[in-house]
Structure formats: structure tokens, C-alpha cells
Motif scaffolding. Structure first.
Motif, PDB file in Angstrom:
ATOM      1  N   GLN A  44       0.816  -1.207   0.000  1.00  0.00           N
ATOM      2  CA  GLN A  44       0.000   0.000   0.000  1.00  0.00           C
ATOM      3  C   GLN A  44       0.857   1.268   0.000  1.00  0.00           C
ATOM      4  O   GLN A  44       0.441   2.304   0.498  1.00  0.00           O
ATOM      5  N   ILE A  45       2.056   1.187  -0.585  1.00  0.00           N
ATOM      6  CA  ILE A  45       2.930   2.354  -0.674  1.00  0.00           C
ATOM      7  C   ILE A  45       3.076   2.757  -2.129  1.00  0.00           C
ATOM      8  O   ILE A  45       3.407   1.946  -2.982  1.00  0.00           O
ATOM      9  N   ASN A  46       2.818   4.028  -2.398  1.00  0.00           N
ATOM     10  CA  ASN A  46       3.021   4.578  -3.733  1.00  0.00           C
ATOM     11  C   ASN A  46       4.304   5.397  -3.706  1.00  0.00           C
ATOM     12  O   ASN A  46       4.582   6.116  -2.744  1.00  0.00           O
ATOM     13  N   VAL A  47       5.105   5.290  -4.769  1.00  0.00           N
ATOM     14  CA  VAL A  47       6.384   5.984  -4.864  1.00  0.00           C
ATOM     15  C   VAL A  47       6.362   6.876  -6.093  1.00  0.00           C
ATOM     16  O   VAL A  47       6.069   6.413  -7.196  1.00  0.00           O
ATOM     17  N   VAL A  54      12.001  11.795  -3.647  1.00  0.00           N
ATOM     18  CA  VAL A  54      11.060  10.679  -3.596  1.00  0.00           C
ATOM     19  C   VAL A  54       9.949  10.996  -2.611  1.00  0.00           C
ATOM     20  O   VAL A  54      10.211  11.399  -1.475  1.00  0.00           O
ATOM     21  N   THR A  55       8.700  10.832  -3.063  1.00  0.00           N
ATOM     22  CA  THR A  55       7.537  11.015  -2.194  1.00  0.00           C
ATOM     23  C   THR A  55       6.900   9.659  -1.962  1.00  0.00           C
ATOM     24  O   THR A  55       6.531   8.964  -2.918  1.00  0.00           O
ATOM     25  N   LEU A  56       6.779   9.274  -0.694  1.00  0.00           N
ATOM     26  CA  LEU A  56       6.137   8.024  -0.317  1.00  0.00           C
ATOM     27  C   LEU A  56       4.763   8.336   0.253  1.00  0.00           C
ATOM     28  O   LEU A  56       4.643   9.119   1.196  1.00  0.00           O
ATOM     29  N   THR A  57       3.721   7.747  -0.328  1.00  0.00           N
ATOM     30  CA  THR A  57       2.365   7.919   0.174  1.00  0.00           C
ATOM     31  C   THR A  57       1.730   6.553   0.364  1.00  0.00           C
ATOM     32  O   THR A  57       2.126   5.586  -0.266  1.00  0.00           O
TER      33      THR A  57
END
Length: 192
Positions: A44-47, A54-57
Motif C-alpha cells: 500500500q505504498i506509492n512511490v 522521492v515522495t512516499l504515500t
């Protein structure tokens, strides 16, 4: 079979490291490392990467998983900074079956490359991303190093630049034929 899967995953990691100088390469390298890590369980991590940032959501199960995801991203070649937008699932609502799928996604991604018709392979977003990127890098007719692959709810989005319209079409076909993909958004641009 497990050795073959691990070999293919290792190849994907090596290929991702080789293309880590570009934003799509950094994104792929981080996603591959997250998918392979037992602590993070990156289903469930978008990169996303822009100019080395780098943005981790997304959502992780524990604070330890969040810390490990940040450590992996920061330790990836080409990353200048990490923007942490991860949420810890304090209520514990992430279901155990999804955790098991994430654990197996990295191993199954290699099988998905060899057996695209296998319905049991790589059904998580991270696994799908890894499988698509691995297949793109393995295809000599597609400029896989310049293609960013993002997967959200089994929908694959391709971005980047390819040299010809034929490469754009082939990349879309490769993504579409990967196990677990329900739809492909082909935003590839044709150019130098």
C-alpha cells in the motif's frame, strides 16, 4: 521455482539500480526494494520521484515499517530527499491476507514474467509494478529504462519518453499482458 523467482527479482533490482540516475529509474529502484523487504510489506505504498525527491504515500501497518520504508528510499542511489507522507495504520485494520500477498508479491513477480497467464501471480500493486518493469527491461524493442511504471488498484500508468510510436504501443501491450493488470493508462511520449 523459488530460486528462479529470487534470481529474476535480483535481476530486476540490478536493472533498477543501473537506471537509477533518472526519476523513473529511482522510482523503480525504490519500489522494487520496498516490494522485496519483509518489514515494509509495500503493498500500500506509492512511490513518485521528481528531480531526485522521492515522495512516499500510502498506509503501512507499523511505525517500524514506516521507518524501514524511509530508510530504503533514502538509501537508494540518486535520491536527494524523501518526502514522507506515509500513514501508520494504528487501528490495525490492514488485513492479514493482504500482508501475505505483499510478502509473496516479490517472489511471484518473477513467475508473472515467465507465465503471464497465471492468475495467482503478483496481484498487489507493488508486485504488478515490479512485474511490468521487469518485463519492459527484458524486452529489447522497448526503452524500458526511460519508462516509469505506477500501479494503483491494479491500474498501470506508464510515463516517460520512448523513441518511436511502436515502442509506445509495445510497452502498453507488455503492461496489459501482465498478470493482475486490469487497465493500462499509456502516457508515454514519443521523442528524443
Amino acid at each position: 521455482m523459488r530460486r528462479i523467482s529470487l534470481f529474476i527479482l535480483a535481476g530486476a533490482i540490478a536493472a533498477a539500480a543501473a537506471c537509477a540516475a533518472s526519476d523513473p529509474g529511482i522510482t523503480t529502484a525504490v519500489k522494487t526494494k520496498l516490494a522485496a523487504d519483509d518489514t515494509v510489506k509495500a503493498y500500500q505504498i506509492n512511490v513518485d520521484t521528481q528531480q531526485g525527491v522521492v515522495t512516499l504515500t500510502g498506509t503501512v501497518a507499523t511505525a517500524a515499517a514506516r521507518d524501514r520504508a524511509l530508510e530504503i528510499a533514502r538509501g537508494t542511489d540518486g535520491v536527494t530527499r524523501v518526502d514522507d507522507r506515509l500513514t501508520v495504520d494504528a487501528a490495525g485494520t490492514i488485513d492479514e491476507r493482504a500482508r501475505e500477498q505483499a510478502r509473496d508479491a516479490a517472489a511471484k513477480a518473477g513467475d508473472a514474467v515467465e507465465r503471464p497467464g497465471d492468475a495467482g501471480a503478483a496481484l498487489t500493486d507493488a508486485g504488478i509494478t515490479t512485474a511490468v518493469k521487469t518485463r519492459l527491461l527484458a524486452d529489447p524493442d522497448v526503452a524500458g529504462l526511460k519508462i516509469d511504471v505506477d500501479t494503483r488498484e491494479t491500474v498501470v500508468t506508464l510515463t516517460g519518453t520512448v523513441a518511436t510510436a511502436a515502442q509506445k504501443t509495445e510497452a502498453g501491450n507488455i503492461a496489459r499482458d501482465t498478470t493482475g493488470v486490469t487497465r493500462v493508462v499509456n502516457n508515454l511520449k514519443v521523442g528524443p
